[in-house]
Design a protein around this motif. Structure first.
Motif, PDB file in Angstrom:
ATOM      1  N   ASP A  46      95.330   8.240 105.093  1.00  0.00           N
ATOM      2  CA  ASP A  46      94.500   8.091 103.888  1.00  0.00           C
ATOM      3  C   ASP A  46      93.019   8.025 104.245  1.00  0.00           C
ATOM      4  OD1 ASP A  46      96.808   8.095 102.458  1.00  0.00           O
ATOM      5  OD2 ASP A  46      96.676   6.031 101.749  1.00  0.00           O
ATOM      6  N   VAL A  47      92.712   7.431 105.403  1.00  0.00           N
ATOM      7  CA  VAL A  47      91.328   7.400 105.867  1.00  0.00           C
ATOM      8  C   VAL A  47      90.860   8.824 106.157  1.00  0.00           C
ATOM      9  CG1 VAL A  47      89.797   6.632 107.730  1.00  0.00           C
ATOM     10  CG2 VAL A  47      91.481   5.048 106.768  1.00  0.00           C
ATOM     11  N   ALA A  48      91.743   9.619 106.756  1.00  0.00           N
ATOM     12  CA  ALA A  48      91.407  11.023 107.019  1.00  0.00           C
ATOM     13  C   ALA A  48      91.119  11.767 105.717  1.00  0.00           C
ATOM     14  CB  ALA A  48      92.552  11.691 107.775  1.00  0.00           C
ATOM     15  N   GLN A  49      91.903  11.471 104.681  1.00  0.00           N
ATOM     16  CA  GLN A  49      91.657  12.131 103.387  1.00  0.00           C
ATOM     17  C   GLN A  49      90.270  11.782 102.854  1.00  0.00           C
ATOM     18  OE1 GLN A  49      93.356  10.462  99.815  1.00  0.00           O
ATOM     19  NE2 GLN A  49      94.004  12.469  99.075  1.00  0.00           N
ATOM     20  N   SER A  50      89.891  10.504 102.939  1.00  0.00           N
ATOM     21  CA  SER A  50      88.563  10.093 102.466  1.00  0.00           C
ATOM     22  C   SER A  50      87.457  10.742 103.279  1.00  0.00           C
ATOM     23  CB  SER A  50      88.433   8.569 102.525  1.00  0.00           C
ATOM     24  OG  SER A  50      89.148   7.959 101.466  1.00  0.00           O
ATOM     25  N   LEU A  51      87.636  10.812 104.603  1.00  0.00           N
ATOM     26  CA  LEU A  51      86.638  11.474 105.454  1.00  0.00           C
ATOM     27  C   LEU A  51      86.501  12.946 105.081  1.00  0.00           C
ATOM     28  CD1 LEU A  51      87.691   9.878 108.871  1.00  0.00           C
ATOM     29  CD2 LEU A  51      85.487   9.539 107.741  1.00  0.00           C
ATOM     30  N   ASN A  52      87.650  13.596 104.853  1.00  0.00           N
ATOM     31  CA  ASN A  52      87.640  15.008 104.470  1.00  0.00           C
ATOM     32  C   ASN A  52      86.906  15.227 103.144  1.00  0.00           C
ATOM     33  OD1 ASN A  52      89.000  17.893 104.617  1.00  0.00           O
ATOM     34  ND2 ASN A  52      89.439  17.088 102.563  1.00  0.00           N
ATOM     35  N   ASN A  53      87.178  14.354 102.163  1.00  0.00           N
ATOM     36  CA  ASN A  53      86.564  14.507 100.847  1.00  0.00           C
ATOM     37  C   ASN A  53      85.058  14.257 100.887  1.00  0.00           C
ATOM     38  OD1 ASN A  53      89.119  15.010  99.939  1.00  0.00           O
ATOM     39  ND2 ASN A  53      89.380  13.061  98.867  1.00  0.00           N
ATOM     40  N   LEU A  54      84.646  13.263 101.670  1.00  0.00           N
ATOM     41  CA  LEU A  54      83.222  12.980 101.782  1.00  0.00           C
ATOM     42  C   LEU A  54      82.511  14.124 102.516  1.00  0.00           C
ATOM     43  CD1 LEU A  54      81.082  10.888 101.098  1.00  0.00           C
ATOM     44  CD2 LEU A  54      81.612   9.706 103.247  1.00  0.00           C
ATOM     45  N   ALA A  55      83.173  14.664 103.543  1.00  0.00           N
ATOM     46  CA  ALA A  55      82.608  15.804 104.266  1.00  0.00           C
ATOM     47  C   ALA A  55      82.451  17.006 103.343  1.00  0.00           C
ATOM     48  CB  ALA A  55      83.494  16.158 105.454  1.00  0.00           C
ATOM     49  N   LEU A  56      83.451  17.223 102.496  1.00  0.00           N
ATOM     50  CA  LEU A  56      83.390  18.334 101.543  1.00  0.00           C
ATOM     51  C   LEU A  56      82.197  18.180 100.601  1.00  0.00           C
ATOM     52  CD1 LEU A  56      84.662  20.859 100.230  1.00  0.00           C
ATOM     53  CD2 LEU A  56      86.101  19.308  98.879  1.00  0.00           C
ATOM     54  N   LEU A  57      81.946  16.954 100.139  1.00  0.00           N
ATOM     55  CA  LEU A  57      80.807  16.709  99.253  1.00  0.00           C
ATOM     56  C   LEU A  57      79.490  16.983  99.978  1.00  0.00           C
ATOM     57  CD1 LEU A  57      79.760  15.602  96.499  1.00  0.00           C
ATOM     58  CD2 LEU A  57      79.685  13.360  97.591  1.00  0.00           C
ATOM     59  N   TYR A  58      79.398  16.511 101.244  1.00  0.00           N
ATOM     60  CA  TYR A  58      78.171  16.742 102.008  1.00  0.00           C
ATOM     61  C   TYR A  58      77.948  18.237 102.249  1.00  0.00           C
ATOM     62  CZ  TYR A  58      77.877  11.721 102.996  1.00  0.00           C
ATOM     63  OH  TYR A  58      77.758  10.360 102.891  1.00  0.00           O
ATOM     64  N   LYS A  59      79.039  18.969 102.487  1.00  0.00           N
ATOM     65  CA  LYS A  59      78.900  20.410 102.694  1.00  0.00           C
ATOM     66  C   LYS A  59      78.375  21.095 101.433  1.00  0.00           C
ATOM     67  CE  LYS A  59      81.976  23.465 101.997  1.00  0.00           C
ATOM     68  NZ  LYS A  59      83.158  24.355 101.928  1.00  0.00           N
ATOM     69  N   LEU A  60      78.929  20.715 100.281  1.00  0.00           N
ATOM     70  CA  LEU A  60      78.519  21.345  99.025  1.00  0.00           C
ATOM     71  C   LEU A  60      77.068  21.041  98.680  1.00  0.00           C
ATOM     72  CD1 LEU A  60      81.738  20.725  96.895  1.00  0.00           C
ATOM     73  CD2 LEU A  60      80.976  22.867  97.911  1.00  0.00           C
TER      74      LEU A  60
ATOM     75  N   GLY B 232      74.752  20.670 100.992  1.00  0.00           N
ATOM     76  CA  GLY B 232      73.914  21.159 102.080  1.00  0.00           C
ATOM     77  C   GLY B 232      73.618  20.159 103.172  1.00  0.00           C
ATOM     78  N   ARG B 233      74.355  19.076 103.236  1.00  0.00           N
ATOM     79  CA  ARG B 233      74.094  18.043 104.249  1.00  0.00           C
ATOM     80  C   ARG B 233      75.068  18.249 105.420  1.00  0.00           C
ATOM     81  NH1 ARG B 233      74.379  13.034 100.146  1.00  0.00           N
ATOM     82  NH2 ARG B 233      74.170  11.766 102.039  1.00  0.00           N
ATOM     83  N   TYR B 234      74.864  19.373 106.145  1.00  0.00           N
ATOM     84  CA  TYR B 234      75.818  19.799 107.163  1.00  0.00           C
ATOM     85  C   TYR B 234      75.915  18.848 108.347  1.00  0.00           C
ATOM     86  CZ  TYR B 234      75.678  24.208 104.574  1.00  0.00           C
ATOM     87  OH  TYR B 234      75.758  25.144 103.588  1.00  0.00           O
ATOM     88  N   LYS B 235      74.782  18.265 108.749  1.00  0.00           N
ATOM     89  CA  LYS B 235      74.802  17.359 109.899  1.00  0.00           C
ATOM     90  C   LYS B 235      75.668  16.129 109.632  1.00  0.00           C
ATOM     91  CE  LYS B 235      70.379  18.614 112.021  1.00  0.00           C
ATOM     92  NZ  LYS B 235      69.043  18.123 112.440  1.00  0.00           N
ATOM     93  N   GLU B 236      75.676  15.697 108.378  1.00  0.00           N
ATOM     94  CA  GLU B 236      76.506  14.535 108.027  1.00  0.00           C
ATOM     95  C   GLU B 236      77.968  14.922 107.831  1.00  0.00           C
ATOM     96  OE1 GLU B 236      74.409  11.728 105.109  1.00  0.00           O
ATOM     97  OE2 GLU B 236      73.201  13.557 104.968  1.00  0.00           O
ATOM     98  N   ALA B 237      78.192  16.170 107.407  1.00  0.00           N
ATOM     99  CA  ALA B 237      79.557  16.605 107.114  1.00  0.00           C
ATOM    100  C   ALA B 237      80.373  16.852 108.374  1.00  0.00           C
ATOM    101  CB  ALA B 237      79.525  17.869 106.253  1.00  0.00           C
ATOM    102  N   GLU B 238      79.782  17.472 109.382  1.00  0.00           N
ATOM    103  CA  GLU B 238      80.571  17.917 110.539  1.00  0.00           C
ATOM    104  C   GLU B 238      81.307  16.791 111.261  1.00  0.00           C
ATOM    105  OE1 GLU B 238      80.247  20.857 114.409  1.00  0.00           O
ATOM    106  OE2 GLU B 238      78.463  20.468 113.187  1.00  0.00           O
ATOM    107  N   PRO B 239      80.644  15.668 111.612  1.00  0.00           N
ATOM    108  CA  PRO B 239      81.401  14.611 112.311  1.00  0.00           C
ATOM    109  C   PRO B 239      82.525  14.016 111.458  1.00  0.00           C
ATOM    110  CG  PRO B 239      79.190  13.848 111.695  1.00  0.00           C
ATOM    111  CD  PRO B 239      79.214  15.328 111.481  1.00  0.00           C
ATOM    112  N   LEU B 240      82.373  14.054 110.149  1.00  0.00           N
ATOM    113  CA  LEU B 240      83.439  13.533 109.284  1.00  0.00           C
ATOM    114  C   LEU B 240      84.666  14.448 109.329  1.00  0.00           C
ATOM    115  CD1 LEU B 240      81.434  12.301 106.157  1.00  0.00           C
ATOM    116  CD2 LEU B 240      82.103  11.034 108.199  1.00  0.00           C
ATOM    117  N   TYR B 241      84.442  15.774 109.274  1.00  0.00           N
ATOM    118  CA  TYR B 241      85.557  16.718 109.410  1.00  0.00           C
ATOM    119  C   TYR B 241      86.266  16.525 110.751  1.00  0.00           C
ATOM    120  CZ  TYR B 241      84.628  19.733 105.327  1.00  0.00           C
ATOM    121  OH  TYR B 241      84.498  20.236 104.052  1.00  0.00           O
TER     122      TYR B 241
END
Length: 837
Positions: free
Chosen positions: A778-792, A794-803
């Protein structure tokens, strides 16, 4: 100036009439502070309405100086007046509205009977102000000197010095951490997150506590390291701590040694308890009695009450009786070195005991079996009027002789020495085994009232009984019938497990397993039930390897005891399959679910509710691995079978409706899913009421459907309803709260409300990490969802480590071929293509 004298002065200053003065003085006496107006009116012999009218006039007289009393709609006028007078009594100027000071201080003896401790009270206050922690220590471990009473008097008289409140904690009651949580919940109306570790919940309370100095009182401490120290590591200096104990601590803790009364104070106390003429006639004998009793306040109180019941008894005769009791006790102590009573108290106990009739003695036996905590006798409803009268008289007799305290309505308390004495008398009697057996049976019935998932209201009702269940578990299991052992411990475990306090639940289930093995042998069916209950705890806390071992042991033992062809073997197969499904071992889960289904069909026939459960479980596996065509007919069969066998109004039918609707959602058949979700929701409401966790889950599921159908307004409303209901029923930060936060965030993302979505996703992530640990799917799901939001955004530097974190967790916990792992890997790959093209 004493409190009563101060009140008389205030009544004169405000020109109260004689009748108003009488009402005012009685209402403001310390011992009446927790009583209702109706009780006090009865005490002074006037009608309740007449008393209310007098008090209304009193409030009006004081309203000139205390403007808060002018509000005609205020329901807290007595508390306001008391706070105003207390502040004035303590020299605090009344320059602003009186703030209510929250406390749970026990009732104290009348101030005029608390004699000989003025210096100790003053010294205690000085020590508390100079040091964060103070202990009241009885000299030489002596009981009966009035440690608790000194703490009670100090807390009541200095309440205005602690605007942050006074929290009274019984070291011998239910877990102190839970007492702190209940105080914060009832007094401050905030709820600590129920899925956190208890230590984190307590810190949550400390951080949000009312402003101002706070007094924490830990009563009857026997082990400072375990009962007090762990709860104070995160408190600020505004939290003052007062302990009462029979033990001495190391020198790092300020201590006020409390000894017996001096002779003059002892005589003063006796004069307050016995008619002065009796003492005047035999003054030297009175002094000898005080000396004989060792100047112990408890012994003096007991003898004073005894004399009050025998107005014609001379003091000389009383002294002879005490001396005779002394000789008897000295002989008994020589014969039984384990008997430890302070001389004076023991003799006073015996004199009082001889005054009781059989009914009062029997009640004393019964009360001695409770833990050293508040005893909620109101839980024992007696239907027979005659028996009720007998019980009420027995209580009155014990209270008259100071053998039983009544701190509040329906709640009673025994002094530790009196409880010990009652236990000794019970063990000496021929009724001991019978009384203990009946008492244990009653506690079993209490345990049976605890469901697997108790809601907050029931938890609050059950909390006062938990110390007494624990007392039986620790000392009276020999008197619990074999067939009730598991029921008793399961109920005790469920109280904690239902609040997701797994660490607190586990010891009781371990103890159950040990007791069952010792009593019934390791090759017994009840051992399998105990192991299964413990495995559920391990599974809930992510200790999958330990859970698997226990589930396998249960399966093997049931096969050995019952044979391979038995319904309980099918249940074990299902439990093990459920664990495999939770950890992504779908092939193994499918095999076991099929075995369970075939076994149930052979043993129970195809028309059985357990067969419907197996069909449902197997369908869930197929849905998890995308075999939707195979899942659908199984869900449909389960639903039809349950409707036919159980009727349309059954919880299992609601489960089947919900599961089939979820499958239709996954396969995009939204119009077919909607009526099923709606039927499930309405069925839960009819069966369980509007406020139930299943209703909240149904609201969440229907909201998910509307989100997928782009009916965003309806979805948002349902998500918000589900969120509020989760919080209300299960606490602010339950894992289901995290689920709905996550879902609502997705809705906000889809509707362009990115900042709101980010806030909710961060809440959900932090919550899941605290509840489930950093390595949970479930933690992985939250990380994935937050990364997806950052990607959309344009906050790529924050998204990549979460993915990257999400993918590592999924591969480690679910495997590289799990559908969730593949989803995260696909999202990360898409991110890399977009970010580095």
């Amino acid at each position: 100036m004493q409190w009563d004298e101060f009140l008389r002065q205030e009544s004169a200053t405000h020109e109260l009439s004689p009748k108003q003065t009488e009402a005012f003085l009685v209402r403001l006496q310390v011992e009446n502070s927790s009583k209702s107006e109706k009780e006090i009116a009865k005490k002074i012999g006037i009608e309740h309405n007449a008393f209310k009218k007098l008090m209304t006039e009193v409030y009006a007289k004081f309203s000139e100086k205390c403007s808060d009393l002018k509000n005609p709609k205020s329901r807290r006028k007595f508390a306001t007046l008391k706070a105003y007078l207390t502040a004035k009594y303590n020299g605090v100027p009344h320059t602003q509205p009186i703030k209510q000071i929250h406390h749970n201080i026990p009732a104290a003896v009348p101030w005029e009977r608390f004699v000989g401790r003025e210096a100790e009270l003053e010294k205690l206050h000085e020590m508390i102000q100079q040091s964060q922690q103070v202990a009241i220590v009885a000299v030489a471990g002596m009981g009966g000197v009035g440690k608790t009473e000194l703490a009670t008097q100090y807390a009541q008289q200095n309440l205005s010095n602690y605007p942050g409140g006074v929290c009274w904690l019984s070291a011998q009651g239910i877990d102190v951490k839970i007492q702190i949580l209940r105080f914060a919940e009832s007094k401050f109306k905030f709820i600590a997150p129920e899925d956190w570790e208890l230590a984190d919940r307590v810190k949550y309370c400390w951080d949000r506590w009312d402003a101002g100095d706070v007094l924490l009182v830990f009563d009857d401490v026997t082990d400072y390291i375990t009962q007090v120290k762990p709860y104070l590591s995160s408190v600020s200096s505004r939290f003052k701590v007062l302990l009462t104990t029979r033990l001495g601590f190391d020198r790092t803790l300020s201590q006020l040694s409390l000894g017996v009364l001096n002779p003059l104070a002892a005589m003063k106390l006796l004069k307050l308890l016995v008619e002065r003429d009796r003492l005047k006639n035999e003054p030297w004998v009175a002094r000898k009695i005080c000396k004989f009793l060792g100047y112990l306040p408890l012994a003096l109180e007991l003898v004073g009450r005894y004399l009050d019941t025998m107005p014609d008894l001379s003091l000389q005769t009383l002294l002879k009786r005490l001396e005779k009791k002394r000789l008897e006790h000295e002989a008994m102590v020589k014969a039984n070195p384990l008997m430890r009573y302070e001389y004076g108290v023991a003799e006073a106990f015996d004199l009082s005991w001889e005054q009781l009739d059989e009914n009062a003695k029997n009640l004393g036996y019964w009360l001695s079996l409770y833990a050293l905590a508040d005893i909620p006798l109101f839980m024992e409803e007696i239907a027979d009027d005659e028996q009720q009268e007998i019980r009420e008289k027995a209580i009155a007799d014990l209270r008259k002789l100071h053998l039983l305290q009544r701190p509040s309505q329906g709640i009673y308390r025994l002094h530790p020495l009196i409880r010990q004495y009652f236990q000794m008398k019970l063990n000496e009697s021929s009724q001991a085994d019978e009384v203990k057996t009946v008492f244990a049976a009653q506690m079993v019935e209490v345990a049976k009232q605890i469901p697997q998932q108790p809601i907050r209201g029931l938890i609050q009702q059950l909390t006062p009984l938990i110390p007494h269940l624990a007392e039986v578990a620790n000392h009276l299991t020999d008197y619990i019938r074999d067939k009730d052992l598991i029921t008793f411990f399961t109920g005790l475990g469920s109280f904690y497990q239902g609040q997701e306090l797994y660490k607190e639940a586990e010891p009781w289930l371990l103890q159950c397993l040990e007791i069952v093995k010792n009593r019934l042998g390791s090759e017994h069916l009840d051992v399998t039930t105990s192991q299964n209950n413990l495995a559920v705890i391990f599974e809930s806390t992510g200790r999958y390897n330990e859970a698997e071992i226990l589930y396998q042991q249960v399966l093997e033992l049931r096969k050995r005891l019952l044979g391979a062809e038995h319904p309980r073997v099918a249940t074990s197969l299902s439990n093990l399959a459920k664990l495999y499904s939770a950890t992504g071992r779908y092939r193994e889960a499918e095999t076991l679910y099929k075995q369970a289904l075939e076994l149930r069909q052979r043993l129970l026939g195809k028309e059985h509710p357990d067969v419907a459960t197996s069909l449902n479980n197997l369908a869930a596996i197929y849905e998890s691995i995308g075999r939707y065509r195979e899942a659908e007919p199984l869900y449909q069969q389960a639903l039809e079978l349950r409707q036919r066998l159980l009727g349309l109004e059954n919880p299992d039918v609601a489960i089947s409706l919900n599961n089939l609707a979820a499958l239709y959602c996954v396969t995009g058949r939204y119009r077919e899913a909607e009526p099923l979700y709606q039927q499930a929701l309405e069925l839960w409401k009819r069966l369980l009421g509007e406020e139930h966790p299943n209703v909240s889950m149904s609201l969440n599921n229907l909201a998910e459907l509307y989100r997928l159908m782009e009916r965003y307004r309806e979805a948002e409303l349902l998500y918000q309803q589900a969120l509020e209901l989760w919080k209300h029923l299960l606490g602010e930060e339950h894992r289901n709260v995290a689920l709905t936060l996550n879902n609502l965030a997705e809705l906000y993302r889809l509707t362009g409300r990115e900042s709101e979505a980010e806030h909710l996703l961060q809440q959900a992530l932090a919550l899941r990490q605290r509840l489930l640990g950093a390595e949970h799917p479930d933690v992985a799901q939250s990380l994935n969802n937050l990364a997806l939001l950052y990607k959309l955004t344009g906050r790529y530097k924050e998204a990549e480590p979460l993915y990257q974190q999400a993918l590592v967790i999924c591969e480690r916990t679910l495997g590289i071929a799990h559908p969730h792992t593949m989803t995260v890997r696909g999202n990360y790959a898409q991110f890399l293509r977009e970010a580095y093209r």
